[in-house]
Design a protein around this motif. Structure first.
Motif, PDB file in Angstrom:
ATOM      1  N   SER A  66      23.917 -19.020 -10.581  1.00 24.23           N
ATOM      2  CA  SER A  66      24.399 -17.531 -10.930  1.00 24.23           C
ATOM      3  C   SER A  66      23.336 -16.980 -11.864  1.00 24.23           C
ATOM      4  O   SER A  66      23.216 -15.782 -11.848  1.00 24.23           O
ATOM      5  CB  SER A  66      25.914 -17.792 -11.861  1.00 24.23           C
ATOM      6  OG  SER A  66      25.615 -18.891 -13.421  1.00 24.23           O
ATOM      7  N   GLU A  67      22.254 -17.887 -12.426  1.00 19.92           N
ATOM      8  CA  GLU A  67      21.545 -17.316 -12.805  1.00 19.92           C
ATOM      9  C   GLU A  67      19.832 -17.154 -12.540  1.00 19.92           C
ATOM     10  O   GLU A  67      18.953 -16.279 -12.737  1.00 19.92           O
ATOM     11  CB  GLU A  67      20.742 -18.102 -14.436  1.00 19.92           C
ATOM     12  CG  GLU A  67      21.887 -18.174 -15.532  1.00 19.92           C
ATOM     13  CD  GLU A  67      20.911 -18.221 -17.021  1.00 19.92           C
ATOM     14  OE1 GLU A  67      20.388 -17.923 -17.417  1.00 19.92           O
ATOM     15  OE2 GLU A  67      21.346 -19.489 -17.309  1.00 19.92           O
ATOM     16  N   GLY A  68      20.322 -17.569 -11.219  1.00 22.89           N
ATOM     17  CA  GLY A  68      18.612 -17.585 -10.236  1.00 22.89           C
ATOM     18  C   GLY A  68      17.522 -16.320 -10.178  1.00 22.89           C
ATOM     19  O   GLY A  68      16.908 -15.891  -9.975  1.00 22.89           O
TER      20      GLY A  68
ATOM     21  N   ALA B  71      14.872 -11.503  -1.461  1.00 27.46           N
ATOM     22  CA  ALA B  71      15.553 -12.048  -1.386  1.00 27.46           C
ATOM     23  C   ALA B  71      16.051 -12.557   0.504  1.00 27.46           C
ATOM     24  O   ALA B  71      16.342 -11.470   1.379  1.00 27.46           O
ATOM     25  CB  ALA B  71      17.185 -11.921  -1.659  1.00 27.46           C
ATOM     26  N   THR B  72      16.554 -13.450   0.518  1.00 29.21           N
ATOM     27  CA  THR B  72      17.237 -14.486   1.607  1.00 29.21           C
ATOM     28  C   THR B  72      18.019 -15.001   1.523  1.00 29.21           C
ATOM     29  O   THR B  72      18.074 -15.510   0.492  1.00 29.21           O
ATOM     30  CB  THR B  72      15.780 -15.194   2.782  1.00 29.21           C
ATOM     31  OG1 THR B  72      15.080 -14.682   2.700  1.00 29.21           O
ATOM     32  CG2 THR B  72      16.586 -15.632   4.115  1.00 29.21           C
ATOM     33  N   ASP B  73      19.192 -14.223   1.743  1.00 28.61           N
ATOM     34  CA  ASP B  73      20.624 -15.707   1.840  1.00 28.61           C
ATOM     35  C   ASP B  73      20.924 -15.845   2.994  1.00 28.61           C
ATOM     36  O   ASP B  73      20.203 -15.920   4.399  1.00 28.61           O
ATOM     37  CB  ASP B  73      21.891 -13.562   2.092  1.00 28.61           C
ATOM     38  CG  ASP B  73      21.472 -13.184   1.190  1.00 28.61           C
ATOM     39  OD1 ASP B  73      22.120 -11.815   1.319  1.00 28.61           O
ATOM     40  OD2 ASP B  73      21.158 -13.382  -0.245  1.00 28.61           O
TER      41      ASP B  73
ATOM     42  N   THR C  92      25.409 -21.646   4.845  1.00 26.18           N
ATOM     43  CA  THR C  92      26.363 -23.348   4.249  1.00 26.18           C
ATOM     44  C   THR C  92      27.045 -23.514   3.227  1.00 26.18           C
ATOM     45  O   THR C  92      28.196 -22.730   3.129  1.00 26.18           O
ATOM     46  CB  THR C  92      24.358 -23.613   3.320  1.00 26.18           C
ATOM     47  OG1 THR C  92      24.071 -22.299   2.215  1.00 26.18           O
ATOM     48  CG2 THR C  92      23.538 -23.778   4.349  1.00 26.18           C
ATOM     49  N   ARG C  93      27.362 -25.051   2.631  1.00 25.84           N
ATOM     50  CA  ARG C  93      28.496 -24.407   2.095  1.00 25.84           C
ATOM     51  C   ARG C  93      27.890 -24.883   0.382  1.00 25.84           C
ATOM     52  O   ARG C  93      27.049 -26.218   0.591  1.00 25.84           O
ATOM     53  CB  ARG C  93      29.868 -25.220   2.445  1.00 25.84           C
ATOM     54  CG  ARG C  93      30.153 -24.694   3.951  1.00 25.84           C
ATOM     55  CD  ARG C  93      30.745 -23.917   3.490  1.00 25.84           C
ATOM     56  NE  ARG C  93      32.024 -22.542   4.074  1.00 25.84           N
ATOM     57  CZ  ARG C  93      31.452 -21.750   4.336  1.00 25.84           C
ATOM     58  NH1 ARG C  93      30.973 -21.147   3.736  1.00 25.84           N
ATOM     59  NH2 ARG C  93      32.222 -21.271   5.903  1.00 25.84           N
ATOM     60  N   PRO C  94      27.580 -25.103  -0.433  1.00 23.70           N
ATOM     61  CA  PRO C  94      27.952 -23.367  -0.819  1.00 23.70           C
ATOM     62  C   PRO C  94      27.367 -22.595  -0.300  1.00 23.70           C
ATOM     63  O   PRO C  94      25.926 -22.559  -0.336  1.00 23.70           O
ATOM     64  CB  PRO C  94      28.505 -23.219  -2.625  1.00 23.70           C
ATOM     65  CG  PRO C  94      27.135 -24.466  -2.334  1.00 23.70           C
ATOM     66  CD  PRO C  94      27.540 -25.562  -1.567  1.00 23.70           C
ATOM     67  N   GLY C  95      26.576 -21.293   0.066  1.00 27.37           N
ATOM     68  CA  GLY C  95      25.850 -20.086   0.304  1.00 27.37           C
ATOM     69  C   GLY C  95      25.324 -20.298  -0.623  1.00 27.37           C
ATOM     70  O   GLY C  95      25.387 -20.350  -2.199  1.00 27.37           O
ATOM     71  N   PHE C  96      23.898 -19.189  -0.866  1.00 30.85           N
ATOM     72  CA  PHE C  96      23.060 -19.021  -1.312  1.00 30.85           C
ATOM     73  C   PHE C  96      21.902 -18.051  -1.523  1.00 30.85           C
ATOM     74  O   PHE C  96      21.833 -17.913   0.039  1.00 30.85           O
ATOM     75  CB  PHE C  96      22.197 -20.300  -1.519  1.00 30.85           C
ATOM     76  CG  PHE C  96      20.941 -21.277  -0.240  1.00 30.85           C
ATOM     77  CD1 PHE C  96      20.046 -20.850  -1.031  1.00 30.85           C
ATOM     78  CD2 PHE C  96      21.548 -21.806   0.178  1.00 30.85           C
ATOM     79  CE1 PHE C  96      19.190 -20.964   0.516  1.00 30.85           C
ATOM     80  CE2 PHE C  96      21.230 -22.674   0.712  1.00 30.85           C
ATOM     81  CZ  PHE C  96      19.467 -22.608   0.614  1.00 30.85           C
TER      82      PHE C  96
ATOM     83  N   GLY D  34      20.091 -19.228  -5.978  1.00 30.88           N
ATOM     84  CA  GLY D  34      20.455 -18.256  -6.570  1.00 30.88           C
ATOM     85  C   GLY D  34      21.580 -18.225  -6.307  1.00 30.88           C
ATOM     86  O   GLY D  34      21.563 -18.857  -4.363  1.00 30.88           O
ATOM     87  N   ASP D  35      22.810 -18.057  -6.620  1.00 34.29           N
ATOM     88  CA  ASP D  35      23.796 -17.693  -5.586  1.00 34.29           C
ATOM     89  C   ASP D  35      23.822 -17.146  -4.781  1.00 34.29           C
ATOM     90  O   ASP D  35      23.471 -15.834  -4.624  1.00 34.29           O
ATOM     91  CB  ASP D  35      25.643 -17.402  -6.909  1.00 34.29           C
ATOM     92  CG  ASP D  35      25.718 -18.110  -7.946  1.00 34.29           C
ATOM     93  OD1 ASP D  35      25.685 -19.415  -7.911  1.00 34.29           O
ATOM     94  OD2 ASP D  35      26.569 -17.755  -8.774  1.00 34.29           O
TER      95      ASP D  35
END
Length: 99
Positions: free
Chosen positions: A45-47, A59-61, A65-69, A85-86
């Protein structure tokens, strides 16, 4: 991204500076490559905050994936950096393969 080509030893020396800047307790591990570093925060969560602190803005979402990042990428002190990061809010649903 602009990378200053160097040796693996040069990149390894940058890790200490990275830990000094971010804070050792906020970093779970760092992957060291000849031309880039990959930072894994202790708390994913601090990413985004760590990336912002380092001046990394792209940023690239990865929602499939599980979990997504989210992977934050940029250049820090002449070295390509990647910060996990989250997953940021994603407006599109992830399509599953038919079963």
């Amino acid at each position: 991204m602009a990378t200053i080509a160097g040796t693996l030893a040069d990149t390894t020396l940058s890790v200490r500076d990275l830990l000094d800047e971010v804070g050792d307790a906020r970093v779970k591990w760092v992957e060291v490559f000849r031309d880039h570093l990959v930072l894994h925060p202790t708390q994913r969560s601090e990413g985004a905050a760590i990336a912002e602190q380092l001046g990394i803005t792209v940023a690239t979402d990865y929602p499939a994936t599980r979990p997504g990042f989210t992977m934050w990428t940029g250049c820090w002190r002449g070295i390509d950096m990647y910060v996990y990061g989250d997953l940021r809010g994603s407006a599109r649903p992830v399509r599953a393969w038919p079963t």
